[in-house]
Design a protein around this motif. Structure first.
Motif, PDB file in Angstrom:
ATOM      1  N   GLU A   1      41.014  45.556  36.742  1.00 37.43           N
ATOM      2  CA  GLU A   1      42.365  45.719  36.212  1.00 37.43           C
ATOM      3  C   GLU A   1      42.416  45.520  34.705  1.00 37.43           C
ATOM      4  O   GLU A   1      43.189  46.196  34.006  1.00 37.43           O
ATOM      5  CB  GLU A   1      43.310  44.720  36.897  1.00 37.43           C
ATOM      6  N   ARG A   2      41.587  44.648  34.177  1.00 37.49           N
ATOM      7  CA  ARG A   2      41.602  44.340  32.744  1.00 37.49           C
ATOM      8  C   ARG A   2      40.648  45.245  31.947  1.00 37.49           C
ATOM      9  O   ARG A   2      40.454  45.043  30.762  1.00 37.49           O
ATOM     10  CB  ARG A   2      41.211  42.874  32.512  1.00 37.49           C
ATOM     11  N   ASN A   3      40.023  46.210  32.620  1.00 39.79           N
ATOM     12  CA  ASN A   3      39.090  47.136  31.971  1.00 39.79           C
ATOM     13  C   ASN A   3      37.838  46.429  31.458  1.00 39.79           C
ATOM     14  O   ASN A   3      37.201  46.867  30.511  1.00 39.79           O
ATOM     15  CB  ASN A   3      39.765  47.894  30.812  1.00 39.79           C
ATOM     16  N   HIS A   4      37.457  45.319  32.101  1.00 40.43           N
ATOM     17  CA  HIS A   4      36.183  44.681  31.803  1.00 40.43           C
ATOM     18  C   HIS A   4      35.050  45.337  32.601  1.00 40.43           C
ATOM     19  O   HIS A   4      33.884  45.247  32.229  1.00 40.43           O
ATOM     20  CB  HIS A   4      36.243  43.186  32.122  1.00 40.43           C
ATOM     21  N   LEU A   5      35.416  45.943  33.722  1.00 39.93           N
ATOM     22  CA  LEU A   5      34.476  46.646  34.579  1.00 39.93           C
ATOM     23  C   LEU A   5      35.000  48.053  34.829  1.00 39.93           C
ATOM     24  O   LEU A   5      36.213  48.293  34.793  1.00 39.93           O
ATOM     25  CB  LEU A   5      34.305  45.933  35.927  1.00 39.93           C
ATOM     26  N   GLY A   6      34.106  48.977  35.099  1.00 39.48           N
ATOM     27  CA  GLY A   6      34.486  50.329  35.476  1.00 39.48           C
ATOM     28  C   GLY A   6      33.680  50.771  36.674  1.00 39.48           C
ATOM     29  O   GLY A   6      32.719  50.113  37.085  1.00 39.48           O
ATOM     30  N   VAL A   7      34.069  51.873  37.262  1.00 42.91           N
ATOM     31  CA  VAL A   7      33.278  52.477  38.333  1.00 42.91           C
ATOM     32  C   VAL A   7      33.397  53.984  38.169  1.00 42.91           C
ATOM     33  O   VAL A   7      34.480  54.514  37.894  1.00 42.91           O
ATOM     34  CB  VAL A   7      33.736  52.010  39.733  1.00 42.91           C
TER      35      VAL A   7
ATOM     36  N   GLY B   1      46.506  34.600  39.640  1.00 43.58           N
ATOM     37  CA  GLY B   1      47.039  34.067  38.386  1.00 43.58           C
ATOM     38  C   GLY B   1      46.183  32.940  37.837  1.00 43.58           C
ATOM     39  O   GLY B   1      45.926  32.865  36.626  1.00 43.58           O
ATOM     40  N   ALA B   2      45.718  32.064  38.736  1.00 46.16           N
ATOM     41  CA  ALA B   2      44.875  30.952  38.306  1.00 46.16           C
ATOM     42  C   ALA B   2      43.554  31.455  37.736  1.00 46.16           C
ATOM     43  O   ALA B   2      43.091  30.990  36.689  1.00 46.16           O
ATOM     44  CB  ALA B   2      44.624  30.001  39.476  1.00 46.16           C
ATOM     45  N   LEU B   3      42.931  32.410  38.421  1.00 44.04           N
ATOM     46  CA  LEU B   3      41.667  32.955  37.927  1.00 44.04           C
ATOM     47  C   LEU B   3      41.852  33.626  36.575  1.00 44.04           C
ATOM     48  O   LEU B   3      40.996  33.508  35.688  1.00 44.04           O
ATOM     49  CB  LEU B   3      41.088  33.954  38.925  1.00 44.04           C
ATOM     50  N   ASP B   4      42.945  34.333  36.424  1.00 41.37           N
ATOM     51  CA  ASP B   4      43.215  35.003  35.157  1.00 41.37           C
ATOM     52  C   ASP B   4      43.366  33.997  34.027  1.00 41.37           C
ATOM     53  O   ASP B   4      42.833  34.177  32.928  1.00 41.37           O
ATOM     54  CB  ASP B   4      44.486  35.844  35.292  1.00 41.37           C
ATOM     55  N   LEU B   5      44.090  32.905  34.287  1.00 36.79           N
ATOM     56  CA  LEU B   5      44.283  31.880  33.266  1.00 36.79           C
ATOM     57  C   LEU B   5      42.981  31.160  32.935  1.00 36.79           C
ATOM     58  O   LEU B   5      42.672  30.893  31.769  1.00 36.79           O
ATOM     59  CB  LEU B   5      45.340  30.877  33.735  1.00 36.79           C
ATOM     60  N   LEU B   6      42.206  30.839  33.958  1.00 39.64           N
ATOM     61  CA  LEU B   6      40.969  30.093  33.742  1.00 39.64           C
ATOM     62  C   LEU B   6      39.908  30.936  33.056  1.00 39.64           C
ATOM     63  O   LEU B   6      39.041  30.405  32.360  1.00 39.64           O
ATOM     64  CB  LEU B   6      40.433  29.577  35.078  1.00 39.64           C
ATOM     65  N   SER B   7      39.980  32.265  33.233  1.00 41.57           N
ATOM     66  CA  SER B   7      38.963  33.122  32.628  1.00 41.57           C
ATOM     67  C   SER B   7      39.035  33.108  31.111  1.00 41.57           C
ATOM     68  O   SER B   7      38.067  33.450  30.429  1.00 41.57           O
ATOM     69  CB  SER B   7      39.112  34.565  33.119  1.00 41.57           C
ATOM     70  N   GLY B   8      40.157  32.699  30.549  1.00 41.53           N
ATOM     71  CA  GLY B   8      40.290  32.659  29.096  1.00 41.53           C
ATOM     72  C   GLY B   8      39.729  31.406  28.465  1.00 41.53           C
ATOM     73  O   GLY B   8      39.687  31.290  27.235  1.00 41.53           O
ATOM     74  N   LEU B   9      39.322  30.448  29.287  1.00 43.37           N
ATOM     75  CA  LEU B   9      38.787  29.195  28.757  1.00 43.37           C
ATOM     76  C   LEU B   9      37.293  29.313  28.512  1.00 43.37           C
ATOM     77  O   LEU B   9      36.562  29.886  29.322  1.00 43.37           O
ATOM     78  CB  LEU B   9      39.052  28.053  29.744  1.00 43.37           C
ATOM     79  N   VAL B  10      36.829  28.797  27.402  1.00 44.74           N
ATOM     80  CA  VAL B  10      35.407  28.834  27.060  1.00 44.74           C
ATOM     81  C   VAL B  10      34.919  27.415  26.844  1.00 44.74           C
ATOM     82  O   VAL B  10      35.471  26.678  26.042  1.00 44.74           O
ATOM     83  CB  VAL B  10      35.152  29.673  25.788  1.00 44.74           C
TER      84      VAL B  10
END
Length: 430
Positions: free
Chosen positions: A400-406, A77-86
């Motif tokens: 999970e967020r579809n930023h990466l694929g395989v 959850g923390a990583l998800d929240l922090l990833s939105g900060l620029v």
């Protein structure tokens, strides 16, 4: 009154121009931020200096690896929240120069300088690889990059990967299956896509700890050559092959794919290896594998993909991944991969996306690491263990967020007659 957390929160929000979505706990014991939210524990003033001297992702990563920052509560959850900060330049962000021209942001930076205290920029953690960018993807630089990632210690990887010792996306029959079942199913899926038959020759490029080689030889009766650039992987794989009684069917080499000359092979598997090849060398990689296949032979290329950019010339390597995890690793959109394989002469017959499967796999690897955290930290060092925890958890969110694929790309060296050997109905292996 202790107030470092409140001051830090206010200054960061002033700099970012947005509310801070996580709670802050500072070195003086103070706390500030949304109650119940994941907490960013700033252990010392050095963490602030790291962010000032290297703003953005790399500064955060250095503070994390060094143990100057920690996360309490919901890690994902923390990583998800922090990833939105620029903070620094990037999509939707501001350049450092724009920040300094903004009076409010400039005042926040000065406030952070006072809060962080005087001092030169902290040295990067020893886990960070530092090397010149010249000679990218030469045989020497590729061997060094592979050693940085894979020669961490086989005991450490046994903790993370579990008994299968497969370091690539598993193939899950359902979310409640075990990792071992999912990895077995992935290896078997690859074998069936390649249509392996007794007596055939298989080249396993980037063979890792020998899992694919052992499975193919034991279950399908093929003869396998597995190649890796990691001495530790090769030693582990050779022992595993001997323990399985398969030394007459499997040869493990420390060898670059560009140096393999003993074709033709009936099939080639490349699972989680092509990410190391690099954009400039990818056609060379595809042509080399094409040249090693017999007419009618199949290639199964299992590879992580990124989303395409509007301007592909603006693609940059991820700062944290490049410095700590996969030096010189490059991701390409799946369309680019297919195009390069076709340019090399392959006929691409099937592309299967298994993106959600990698999120499940990574979460299981993180859980394995967390369950034996103290032992893992002793084996690889606390900094290295922290690198792997952050990298795998962040990648899980990326899938999970579809930023990466395989994707698994099945390609054939179709002979001039046009007879591919493929079934009329695709995916008979499912």
């Amino acid at each position: 009154m202790a107030d470092a957390a409140l001051r830090l929160k206010g200054l960061l929000e002033q700099l970012l121009g947005a509310p801070l979505p996580v709670r802050i706990r500072a070195w003086d014991g103070s706390q500030a931020g949304p109650p119940g939210a994941p907490t960013l524990f700033v252990r010392n003033r050095r963490a602030v200096r790291r962010l000032l001297w290297k703003p953005g992702e790399l500064g955060l990563a250095r503070a994390w690896v060094a143990g100057d920052l920690d996360i309490e509560g919901d890690f994902y959850g923390a990583l998800d929240l922090l990833s939105g900060l620029v903070w620094e330049s990037g999509e939707g962000g501001r350049t450092n120069l724009q920040i300094l021209r903004d009076p409010q942001a400039r005042a926040a930076v000065l406030g952070l300088v006072r809060l962080g205290g005087p001092g030169l920029p902290p040295s990067p953690p020893r886990e960070e690889i530092r090397r010149p960018r010249r000679g990218l993807h030469s045989r020497r630089s590729d061997k060094r990059a592979v050693s940085h990632h894979y020669d961490v210690g086989n005991d450490f990887y046994e903790i993370v990967l579990g008994p299968s010792m497969v370091y690539s996306c598993a193939y899950w029959p359902g979310p409640d299956a075990t990792l071992e079942t999912a990895q077995h199913d992935k290896l078997d899926l690859v074998c069936r896509k390649l249509d392996l038959r007794e007596g055939q020759r298989l080249l396993d490029v980037g063979c890792g700890w020998g899992s694919m080689a052992v499975h193919a030889a034991r279950e399908y009766g093929v003869r396998v050559v597995g190649i890796t650039l990691s001495q530790e992987q090769a030693a582990y794989a050779r022992k595993r092959v001997a323990d399985e009684g398969l030394t007459d069917r499997i040869e493990i080499r420390v060898q670059d794919y560009r140096d393999v000359t003993d074709g033709p092979y009936d099939a080639i598997s490349s699972i989680g290896m092509a990410e190391h090849v690099g954009a400039e060398k990818y056609l060379e990689y595809a042509e080399a594998l094409y040249g090693l296949l017999a007419p009618g032979g199949r290639l199964l290329n299992h590879q992580i993909a990124r989303r395409p950019l509007l301007d592909e010339t603006s693609y940059d390597l991820d700062g944290f991944i490049d410095a700590y995890v996969f030096p010189d690793g490059e991701l390409a959109p799946v369309g680019t991969t297919v195009t390069q394989l076709e340019r090399a002469g392959f006929e691409v017959r099937d592309v299967e996306s298994i993106r959600e499967h990698y999120a499940l796999t990574l979460r299981q690897w993180v859980a394995n690491l967390e369950r034996q955290w103290e032992r893992a930290a002793r084996l690889a060092g606390p900094g290295r263990a922290r690198v792997w925890r952050l990298y795998m958890a962040a990648c899980a969110l990326g899938f999970e967020r579809n930023h990466l694929g395989v994707n698994q790309v099945l390609a054939v060296r179709t002979p001039e007659s046009g007879t591919s050997g493929m079934p009329l109905r695709a995916r008979t292996w499912n």
